[in-house]
Design an enzyme around this catalytic site. Sequence first.
Site, PDB file in Angstrom:
ATOM      1  N   GLN A   1      47.425  51.202  33.414  1.00 54.01           N
ATOM      2  CA  GLN A   1      47.523  49.772  33.690  1.00 54.01           C
ATOM      3  C   GLN A   1      48.959  49.268  33.627  1.00 54.01           C
ATOM      4  OE1 GLN A   1      44.785  47.542  31.258  1.00 54.01           O
ATOM      5  NE2 GLN A   1      42.978  48.399  32.252  1.00 54.01           N
TER       6      GLN A   1
ATOM      7  N   LEU B   1      36.245  44.593  36.288  1.00 50.20           N
ATOM      8  CA  LEU B   1      37.129  44.725  37.448  1.00 50.20           C
ATOM      9  C   LEU B   1      37.937  43.458  37.657  1.00 50.20           C
ATOM     10  CD1 LEU B   1      38.092  46.387  39.868  1.00 50.20           C
ATOM     11  CD2 LEU B   1      36.175  45.424  41.184  1.00 50.20           C
TER      12      LEU B   1
ATOM     13  N   ASP C   1      39.388  41.351  35.598  1.00 50.86           N
ATOM     14  CA  ASP C   1      40.666  41.235  34.884  1.00 50.86           C
ATOM     15  C   ASP C   1      41.652  42.319  35.297  1.00 50.86           C
ATOM     16  OD1 ASP C   1      40.673  43.529  32.841  1.00 50.86           O
ATOM     17  OD2 ASP C   1      38.793  42.571  32.299  1.00 50.86           O
ATOM     18  N   GLN C   2      41.144  43.452  35.816  1.00 49.05           N
ATOM     19  CA  GLN C   2      42.035  44.561  36.164  1.00 49.05           C
ATOM     20  C   GLN C   2      42.746  44.375  37.505  1.00 49.05           C
ATOM     21  OE1 GLN C   2      40.233  48.518  35.511  1.00 49.05           O
ATOM     22  NE2 GLN C   2      38.742  47.522  34.203  1.00 49.05           N
TER      23      GLN C   2
ATOM     24  N   HIS D   1      39.361  38.025  28.283  1.00 46.88           N
ATOM     25  CA  HIS D   1      40.311  39.054  28.715  1.00 46.88           C
ATOM     26  C   HIS D   1      40.936  38.664  30.052  1.00 46.88           C
ATOM     27  CE1 HIS D   1      41.923  43.013  27.969  1.00 46.88           C
ATOM     28  NE2 HIS D   1      41.629  43.405  29.183  1.00 46.88           N
TER      29      HIS D   1
END
Length: 371
Positions: free
Chosen positions: A107, A319, A321-322, A342
């Site tokens: 990340q 997904l 927040d990513q 988050h």
Amino acid sequence: MVIISLQMININGGHLESGGSIARVALALSTLTHQPFEITNIRKNRPQPGLKNQHLFCIKALEKLCNASVEGASLGSTNLKYVPGKIVGKTIDIDIETAGSITLFLQSVLLPSLFANKPVKFNIVGGSDVSWSPSFDYFNNVFLPQVQRYADIECKLIKRGYYPKGNGKVEITIKPTYKISDFNNFDELINELRNNIPRINLTEQGHLIQIKGISHASSDLQDAQVAERQAKSAEISLQQHKCPINIQIQYNNTLSTGSGITLWAIFSKDVNEIDMRNPIRLGADALGERGKKAEIVGQEAAKILTEEIESKTPVDAHLADQILKFMALTSGKIKTSKITPHTKTNIYTIEKFLDKVFEIDENNNTISTLS
């Protein structure tokens, strides 16, 4: 290294949920935008505040990737100063030395690597399937398809690594399509991306085409058919969705005993064709543990996936927040099953580097860019 005096972005690491994602997102965007930052109160409200081992290896990798200057990079440190240098593609070997999450490590380093001056390869040793992080199979089959629009990415699982000894091995190679060194500034890169790369536009779930999965376990659990039992219980729980279900079985020689299952549902706006430019995939996973029956592990993952499917949204809660920091580059809109703390924390961090970018509609669980 001693930090040269520069205008730094100040970030409160204790904001909202105060998790490690604030540091990871800041490291990624700082490296890409070439803006230095200082973060205080790192993981302030966690049982063991400060930088963890996995964060330190993110920093070590970025020091190699862009010759960054850093202060405060020590275990348990609650304050970090980071000044990025020029991103230079190369091969970087990282051994997290524990079961520290490989996917959380990625990340921080994946985003800037997408725009390096030449290909970047990471050979990573650590935890491939561990608690409180995306499983490798979720990363590879739910998250990564969304990011392939930015560069050519090849990711291979060489070996799984479970808690506590880790020793999982992942190789990922990023071949940039757009190189930040070809542009006079970051704004020029953003304009190029927005004119040439499909926006992340995920607002309708569409038609459920199929459900796939991977059920895995350490080889010492093969005689007990743990992976098969996880898969079978998940398949039984998912039959209500009346679509093809294909769950692979995998065993690995690992240093620690472990197991897990990742499931993902594939949708399409057109019942006869899957849109590869804006893939619609919902994911869920569960890990085995001592004393927990394999059947329960499979049921747990299936229950989570069913809840996501029944939400009628195209983006699962994790997904959402990513992909935000990637979405900020090309603009777009997503509808998710849940806007989590988050997600809000990641938006806070992203907007420290890119100013006001997002608009949240909590009544409809949508997040959209302002441009």
